[in-house]
Design a protein around this motif. Structure first.
Motif, PDB file in Angstrom:
ATOM      1  N   GLU A   6      -2.814   7.796   2.524  1.00 18.91           N
ATOM      2  CA  GLU A   6      -2.284   6.586   1.894  1.00 18.91           C
ATOM      3  C   GLU A   6      -3.367   5.820   1.129  1.00 18.91           C
ATOM      4  O   GLU A   6      -4.548   5.865   1.481  1.00 18.91           O
ATOM      5  CB  GLU A   6      -1.659   5.674   2.951  1.00 18.91           C
ATOM      6  N   GLU A  26      10.814   3.390   1.109  1.00 18.51           N
ATOM      7  CA  GLU A  26       9.860   4.492   0.972  1.00 18.51           C
ATOM      8  C   GLU A  26      10.601   5.703   0.463  1.00 18.51           C
ATOM      9  O   GLU A  26      11.624   6.103   1.033  1.00 18.51           O
ATOM     10  CB  GLU A  26       9.163   4.826   2.287  1.00 18.51           C
ATOM     11  N   THR A  83       2.165   0.909  -1.377  1.00 18.15           N
ATOM     12  CA  THR A  83       1.263   1.928  -0.857  1.00 18.15           C
ATOM     13  C   THR A  83       1.721   3.283  -1.357  1.00 18.15           C
ATOM     14  O   THR A  83       2.920   3.598  -1.276  1.00 18.15           O
ATOM     15  CB  THR A  83       1.229   1.920   0.683  1.00 18.15           C
ATOM     16  N   THR A  98       0.985   7.628  -1.443  1.00 18.20           N
ATOM     17  CA  THR A  98       0.369   8.717  -0.693  1.00 18.20           C
ATOM     18  C   THR A  98      -0.119   9.763  -1.669  1.00 18.20           C
ATOM     19  O   THR A  98       0.666  10.366  -2.405  1.00 18.20           O
ATOM     20  CB  THR A  98       1.369   9.338   0.304  1.00 18.20           C
TER      21      THR A  98
END
Length: 347
Positions: A161, A205, A344, A346
């Protein structure tokens, strides 16, 4: 939903391909290109490898596809970076060997017209990276922007992340790449506000998809690298516009078409890049630039109110044509936390 994998990452000392799948501008404007190659070597410890069409303008789509095939098939190449964008990568896609690319997944870095190849790789189940062009981000005058450099380094080498940060100044003024004096000083930066939010009452997400809005419109018209709308359900939509400065009406009409197709409603969250408001040919005043940004934002809001009123939207995320630029995983996970006002990714 397509099953997507993250390709193995390069390591310092590795050979990486530098290609021009769109435009061979490195041949016309070598200064930012040579600077970008030098930084790849000196700052990132990588060994850039050029291919036959990297510095050639006007080469065929088939020849550019052949360079992509050679780079992906070469076991000594561990990543593929675009030199810059352009406007006809759409014509390269029919020449690509899907099975070759699927059998040799590698991290691909590019944005703008490279939205074509990023979406094509998405369809093959390969996570790409939206950003990090050699001539633009690596070849930035003065020095790489520290926000860009941190993001590029993490995307290249570090799995896991990465929290995006808001910036307080940004660059939006293009300068003459043929003039050596351009590269002797840092670009002009202007004060800016951070992100702004709509429907920021949840956490989303999902896998990302999208890219440059103008290029997406061409892909939709040509039906290239586009899946049925419900394939993208639950994802995070990335949208940004280019130095061609599409009008607010054009932005709305493209999004309206995406809405009519059923696309907009598939995404519970959307990230909108900070709008570019000037170009080498169009020098807008501060007032004109502010008005352009506001009009574009209103156009985006209007389309989503009509087609996806519940979508959470974050504006002015720095992943588009302005400076600095953060790399966004394309097909990778993006977490948009409305209550915490946090994003955030990844890598």
């Amino acid at each position: 939903m397509v099953e997507l994998i993250y390709p193995d990452k390069p390591r310092p000392g590795d050979r990486v391909a530098v290609l021009s799948p769109s435009s061979g501008l490195p041949g016309l404007l070598p200064l930012p290109f040579e600077l970008g190659l030098r930084r790849l070597t000196e700052d990132f410890g990588l060994v850039p490898v050029e291919y036959p069409t990297t510095r050639k303008m006007g080469v065929s789509a088939a020849a550019r596809a052949a360079d992509l095939h050679a780079a992906f098939a070469d076991p000594t190449i561990t990543a593929v970076l675009s030199s810059i964008g352009g406007d006809d990568q759409l014509t390269v896609l029919p020449h690509l060997d899907a099975e070759l690319l699927r059998a040799n997944p590698k991290p691909f870095f590019g944005f703008s017209d490279n939205t074509n190849l990023l979406a094509y790789l998405w369809n093959l189940g390969i996570v790409g990276f939206h950003g990090g062009a050699v001539m633009v981000q690596f070849g930035r005058a003065g020095a790489m922007h520290p926000v860009t450099a941190e993001s590029v380094h993490a995307a290249l080498f570090t799995p896991g992340e990465f929290a995006l940060t808001e910036v307080t100044s940004y660059g939006d003024t293009d300068r003459d790449w043929s003039d050596p004096a351009t590269f002797a000083v840092e670009p002009v930066m202007d004060a800016c506000e951070g992100w702004s939010w709509r429907n920021a009452d949840r956490v989303v997400e999902g896998r990302s998809w999208g890219g440059n809005l103008e290029v997406l419109s061409w892909m939709l018209m040509a039906d290239r690298a586009i899946q049925p709308s419900d394939t993208y359900a639950g994802g995070v939509l990335l949208l940004e516009t280019s130095e061609e400065l599409p009008s607010a009406d054009e932005v709305y009409r493209i999004l309206r078409s995406m809405g009519e197709r059923g696309l907009l409603g598939q995404f519970p969250a959307a990230l909108v890049g900070r709008a570019k408001t000037s170009s080498i040919d169009v020098r807008n005043s501060p007032g004109q630039r502010a008005a352009y940004r506001e009009d574009q934002r209103d156009a985006v809001l209007r389309a989503f109110e009509e087609y996806a009123p519940d979508t959470m939207i974050t504006f002015d995320v720095d992943f588009g044509h302005t400076d600095p630029q953060v790399v966004m995983p394309y097909g990778g996970f993006v977490r948009v936390d409305g209550p915490a006002r946090a994003i955030t990714v990844t890598y």
